[in-house]
Design an enzyme around this catalytic site. Sequence first.
Site, mmCIF file in Angstrom:
data_model
loop_
_atom_site.group_PDB
_atom_site.id
_atom_site.type_symbol
_atom_site.label_atom_id
_atom_site.label_comp_id
_atom_site.label_asym_id
_atom_site.label_seq_id
_atom_site.Cartn_x
_atom_site.Cartn_y
_atom_site.Cartn_z
ATOM 1 N N HIS A 29 1.310 6.721 -1.161
ATOM 2 C CA HIS A 29 0.445 5.954 -0.266
ATOM 3 C C HIS A 29 -0.870 5.665 -0.981
ATOM 4 O O HIS A 29 -1.599 6.582 -1.342
ATOM 5 C CB HIS A 29 0.204 6.748 1.020
ATOM 6 C CG HIS A 29 -0.315 5.909 2.131
ATOM 7 N ND1 HIS A 29 -1.645 5.554 2.229
ATOM 8 C CD2 HIS A 29 0.315 5.345 3.181
ATOM 9 C CE1 HIS A 29 -1.811 4.805 3.308
ATOM 10 N NE2 HIS A 29 -0.627 4.668 3.907
ATOM 11 N N HIS B 290 0.814 -1.217 0.000
ATOM 12 C CA HIS B 290 0.000 0.000 0.000
ATOM 13 C C HIS B 290 0.850 1.271 0.000
ATOM 14 O O HIS B 290 0.300 2.367 -0.147
ATOM 15 C CB HIS B 290 -0.931 0.014 1.216
ATOM 16 C CG HIS B 290 -0.222 0.356 2.477
ATOM 17 N ND1 HIS B 290 0.637 -0.528 3.108
ATOM 18 C CD2 HIS B 290 -0.210 1.494 3.203
ATOM 19 C CE1 HIS B 290 1.146 0.060 4.173
ATOM 20 N NE2 HIS B 290 0.644 1.283 4.265
#
Length: 164
Positions: free
Chosen positions: A85, A70
């Site tokens: 992110h 992620h």
Amino acid sequence: MFSFLKKQAIVKDNNLYSPVQGEFLSLDNVNDPVFSEKTMGDGFAIQPNQAGLIVSPVAGKITMIAGTKHAIGIHMANGLDILLHLGLDTVNMGGSPFDIDARVGDIVNGGQRLGTMNLEEIARAGYETTIMVIITNMAVLKSVTTNDALYQVGEKVGEVTVKV
């Protein structure tokens, strides 16, 4: 003759690129205080409007890929460290919505493919798909400029300058 032994250099490019197709979002409007209060650093966010491709928001060297895929760290030639992110709280998904092609140590150009993310899977799990591009070493940053718009994947969003 032995060009494969030459070390690839990071392209000196101070531009910021949209990592996905979508709408620019000021960090102030991100639904997470860690990002909206700029606790991790300054930057911008994109709210994806089309599933699929993720590209590098900067030219640099991949320094980190989270085990849950992620988050990706990228070091730019100008000394800035960038955190890409992917989604909010998607760490809880164990990497399932992400297929990351890049590897730690890869040299990438801005707009170069890093992988894909499944927006539908993230939404079904109850998480937000907002993508943040964060400059994490603010002591090096002089300025960051961005433009509020709808972006195609890999399109220029703004640029950074560093302190001399």
